[in-house]
Design a protein around this motif. Structure first.
Motif, PDB file in Angstrom:
ATOM      1  N   ASN A 205       0.836  -1.190   0.000  1.00  0.00           N
ATOM      2  CA  ASN A 205       0.000   0.000   0.000  1.00  0.00           C
ATOM      3  C   ASN A 205       0.879   1.251   0.000  1.00  0.00           C
ATOM      4  N   THR A 206       1.315   1.659  -1.188  1.00  0.00           N
ATOM      5  CA  THR A 206       2.125   2.855  -1.333  1.00  0.00           C
ATOM      6  C   THR A 206       2.083   3.274  -2.789  1.00  0.00           C
ATOM      7  N   ASP A 207       2.453   4.527  -3.068  1.00  0.00           N
ATOM      8  CA  ASP A 207       2.408   5.034  -4.443  1.00  0.00           C
ATOM      9  C   ASP A 207       3.820   5.230  -4.971  1.00  0.00           C
ATOM     10  N   HIS A 208       4.256   4.277  -5.791  1.00  0.00           N
ATOM     11  CA  HIS A 208       5.530   4.391  -6.481  1.00  0.00           C
ATOM     12  C   HIS A 208       5.309   4.402  -7.992  1.00  0.00           C
ATOM     13  N   PHE A 209       4.116   4.817  -8.399  1.00  0.00           N
ATOM     14  CA  PHE A 209       3.784   4.764  -9.821  1.00  0.00           C
ATOM     15  C   PHE A 209       3.508   6.158 -10.368  1.00  0.00           C
TER      16      PHE A 209
ATOM     17  N   GLU B 276       0.219   2.344  10.296  1.00  0.00           N
ATOM     18  CA  GLU B 276       0.581   2.542   8.887  1.00  0.00           C
ATOM     19  C   GLU B 276       0.202   1.285   8.109  1.00  0.00           C
ATOM     20  N   MET B 277      -0.750   1.424   7.160  1.00  0.00           N
ATOM     21  CA  MET B 277      -1.128   0.274   6.347  1.00  0.00           C
ATOM     22  C   MET B 277      -0.022  -0.001   5.339  1.00  0.00           C
ATOM     23  N   LEU B 278       0.619  -1.155   5.461  1.00  0.00           N
ATOM     24  CA  LEU B 278       1.755  -1.485   4.618  1.00  0.00           C
ATOM     25  C   LEU B 278       1.390  -2.398   3.461  1.00  0.00           C
ATOM     26  N   VAL B 279       0.421  -3.273   3.679  1.00  0.00           N
ATOM     27  CA  VAL B 279      -0.003  -4.230   2.660  1.00  0.00           C
ATOM     28  C   VAL B 279      -1.521  -4.332   2.716  1.00  0.00           C
ATOM     29  N   ALA B 280      -2.132  -4.544   1.569  1.00  0.00           N
ATOM     30  CA  ALA B 280      -3.583  -4.708   1.512  1.00  0.00           C
ATOM     31  C   ALA B 280      -3.938  -5.974   0.742  1.00  0.00           C
ATOM     32  N   VAL B 281      -4.951  -6.666   1.230  1.00  0.00           N
ATOM     33  CA  VAL B 281      -5.550  -7.791   0.514  1.00  0.00           C
ATOM     34  C   VAL B 281      -6.944  -7.349   0.091  1.00  0.00           C
ATOM     35  N   LEU B 282      -7.196  -7.396  -1.215  1.00  0.00           N
ATOM     36  CA  LEU B 282      -8.497  -6.997  -1.749  1.00  0.00           C
ATOM     37  C   LEU B 282      -9.190  -8.211  -2.340  1.00  0.00           C
ATOM     38  N   ALA B 283     -10.502  -8.286  -2.169  1.00  0.00           N
ATOM     39  CA  ALA B 283     -11.286  -9.370  -2.759  1.00  0.00           C
ATOM     40  C   ALA B 283     -12.525  -8.773  -3.402  1.00  0.00           C
ATOM     41  N   VAL B 284     -12.768  -9.150  -4.654  1.00  0.00           N
ATOM     42  CA  VAL B 284     -13.880  -8.580  -5.409  1.00  0.00           C
ATOM     43  C   VAL B 284     -14.576  -9.690  -6.193  1.00  0.00           C
ATOM     44  N   ARG B 285     -15.766  -9.347  -6.668  1.00  0.00           N
ATOM     45  CA  ARG B 285     -16.532 -10.243  -7.546  1.00  0.00           C
ATOM     46  C   ARG B 285     -17.075  -9.411  -8.686  1.00  0.00           C
ATOM     47  N   PRO B 286     -17.511 -10.040  -9.778  1.00  0.00           N
ATOM     48  CA  PRO B 286     -18.081  -9.262 -10.876  1.00  0.00           C
ATOM     49  C   PRO B 286     -19.326  -8.504 -10.452  1.00  0.00           C
ATOM     50  N   ASP B 287     -19.473  -7.300 -10.982  1.00  0.00           N
ATOM     51  CA  ASP B 287     -20.665  -6.488 -10.742  1.00  0.00           C
ATOM     52  C   ASP B 287     -21.760  -6.999 -11.665  1.00  0.00           C
ATOM     53  N   ILE B 288     -22.695  -7.728 -11.104  1.00  0.00           N
ATOM     54  CA  ILE B 288     -23.751  -8.353 -11.906  1.00  0.00           C
ATOM     55  C   ILE B 288     -24.577  -7.286 -12.629  1.00  0.00           C
TER      56      ILE B 288
ATOM     57  N   CYS C 114      10.217  -1.467 -12.798  1.00  0.00           N
ATOM     58  CA  CYS C 114       9.465  -2.704 -12.569  1.00  0.00           C
ATOM     59  C   CYS C 114       8.515  -2.588 -11.385  1.00  0.00           C
ATOM     60  N   GLU C 115       8.957  -1.914 -10.317  1.00  0.00           N
ATOM     61  CA  GLU C 115       8.189  -1.864  -9.067  1.00  0.00           C
ATOM     62  C   GLU C 115       7.283  -0.632  -9.046  1.00  0.00           C
ATOM     63  N   ARG C 116       6.130  -0.751  -9.704  1.00  0.00           N
ATOM     64  CA  ARG C 116       5.198   0.373  -9.803  1.00  0.00           C
ATOM     65  C   ARG C 116       4.024   0.155  -8.839  1.00  0.00           C
ATOM     66  N   HIS C 117       4.295   0.257  -7.545  1.00  0.00           N
ATOM     67  CA  HIS C 117       3.260   0.032  -6.546  1.00  0.00           C
ATOM     68  C   HIS C 117       2.208   1.142  -6.584  1.00  0.00           C
ATOM     69  N   GLU C 118       0.995   0.778  -6.188  1.00  0.00           N
ATOM     70  CA  GLU C 118      -0.076   1.755  -6.039  1.00  0.00           C
ATOM     71  C   GLU C 118      -0.800   1.491  -4.727  1.00  0.00           C
ATOM     72  N   THR C 119      -1.555   2.493  -4.268  1.00  0.00           N
ATOM     73  CA  THR C 119      -2.265   2.349  -3.005  1.00  0.00           C
ATOM     74  C   THR C 119      -3.464   1.412  -3.163  1.00  0.00           C
ATOM     75  N   ALA C 120      -3.928   0.909  -2.026  1.00  0.00           N
ATOM     76  CA  ALA C 120      -5.107   0.027  -2.045  1.00  0.00           C
ATOM     77  C   ALA C 120      -6.314   0.747  -2.628  1.00  0.00           C
ATOM     78  N   ALA C 121      -6.471   2.034  -2.301  1.00  0.00           N
ATOM     79  CA  ALA C 121      -7.605   2.793  -2.823  1.00  0.00           C
ATOM     80  C   ALA C 121      -7.554   2.888  -4.345  1.00  0.00           C
ATOM     81  N   THR C 122      -6.354   3.066  -4.896  1.00  0.00           N
ATOM     82  CA  THR C 122      -6.211   3.137  -6.352  1.00  0.00           C
ATOM     83  C   THR C 122      -6.538   1.798  -6.996  1.00  0.00           C
TER      84      THR C 122
END
Length: 369
Positions: A242-246, A354-366, A302-310
């Protein structure tokens, strides 16, 4: 408040970005004279950042740390990752959370397909298979698709998965796709859509490696997410720092990297990890720092991290919505040094708030189907 060592490091980066090489090297030399890397744990972090700034001054080309062995410099990045998974709770806890969701999505199925983006050597899948077997919910037939640019890693993953499948009595068909996920052909995506369902997607610390053209604002990763949505999965699990390196400018990106990796290093220094392993883990992250800070050619990074919100916004644009299941998951094995921040479709792994890592889980928007 910045320390004197902080000031020297930031001054060196400011000079480097402005093209003042002499002043930058003078600041780096002054910083290095104050470091006692073998005595003061935090000083290795300063040294790694200083090396990254020096790399930028040299104008050296970027080197993907996963595709360049560099054994003479302390071991392959994929092997150093083993130490990280053993001793560092961030990736290991993300793995536990992700597998808990994957267990619910894949468990008790007669047949299912798991598409893993950036499968590496298949260690997460080995743990998942053992988890499914231990809970008595292993699918009768599982197709595992490993997408990875390294043929050697895919061979190791297939071997690892076959061995564990034999141990647990499972039927697993392994299909390797040797390519960066952004270069997977339309024909291959079409074949993946024909694999037996339900289909599930996992991408652990891989999506930030998607190569982008300068000025495209993430068009390639958006396209990859649309392709993954096209598989019509019942769920997708994404684990990312969870950081912005992009999107940030070089100096702002440096500040983000310093904040993120300093927290990571400080966490590591509290864990009682043997000194050699602690240094190996810091070298792992140091190579990421070199890419984020030291690479001048933006297209080569190579390491183009983005935030969880992004990432969540990208997932929504691709046609996904938060998966409610993630909010209910309460897995065993969460490291006590970490706190969990729960939001719809997201669990953040935090240390000292400080949020360092995020796990996101999603499903298709029916509604958008």
């Amino acid at each position: 408040m910045r320390t004197s060592k902080d000031e020297l490091l930031f001054r060196a980066m400011e000079h480097a970005v402005a093209g003042r090489a002499v002043e930058a090297r003078r600041a780096l030399s002054s910083l290095e004279s104050r470091l006692q890397v073998d005595v003061v744990p935090e000083d290795l972090g300063y040294h790694l950042f200083a090396m990254a700034v020096a790399h930028r001054l040299e104008g050296s080309g970027a080197r993907n740390p996963y595709l360049n062995p560099r054994v003479e410099e302390g071991g392959r990045q994929i092997d150093l990752f083993r130490s990280l998974m053993t001793y560092m709770p961030l990736a290991a806890t993300a793995d536990v959370l992700a597998n808990a969701v994957l267990e619910e999505l894949l468990g008790t199925r007669g047949e299912a397909t798991l598409v893993d983006v950036g499968i590496g050597q298949g260690r997460q899948e080995a743990r998942l298979l053992r988890l499914l077997s231990r809970r008595g919910v292993l699918p009768r037939r599982l197709t595992l698709v490993g997408v990875d640019p390294s043929g050697a890693s895919l061979e190791q993953a297939e071997s690892t998965v076959a061995k564990v499948a034999s141990e647990v009595g499972g039927t697993v068909r392994f299909l390797g796709v040797e390519a960066p996920v952004e270069e997977v052909s339309e024909a291959t995506w079409s074949k993946l859509r024909e694999l037996p369902g339900p289909r599930v997607v996992n991408a652990a610390f891989a999506m930030h490696h998607v190569a982008e053209q300068p000025g495209r604002a993430g068009a390639a990763r958006d396209e990859v997410l649309r392709h993954l949505r096209g598989l019509d999965p019942v769920g997708l699990v994404l684990s990312e720092p969870n950081t912005d390196h992009f999107g940030a400018s070089p100096l702002v990106r440096f500040e983000h990297a310093w904040r993120h990796f300093t927290h990571v290093f400080q966490l590591l220094d509290t864990l009682g990890v043997p000194s050699e392993e602690r240094a190996a883990i810091k070298r792992f992250f140091g190579r990421e720092v070199e890419d984020v800070v030291g690479t001048v050619d933006e297209a080569a990074r190579c390491e183009r991290h983005e935030t969880a919100a992004t990432w969540m916004e990208r997932l929504r644009r691709a046609g996904f919505v938060p998966l409610e299941l993630l909010e209910r998951v309460r897995p065993e094995g969460v490291h006590p040094a970490l706190t969990l921040r729960r939001e719809p479709g997201l669990v953040g792994l935090s240390w000292r708030e400080e949020m360092l890592v995020a796990v996101l889980a999603v499903r298709p928007d029916i509604a958008r189907a």
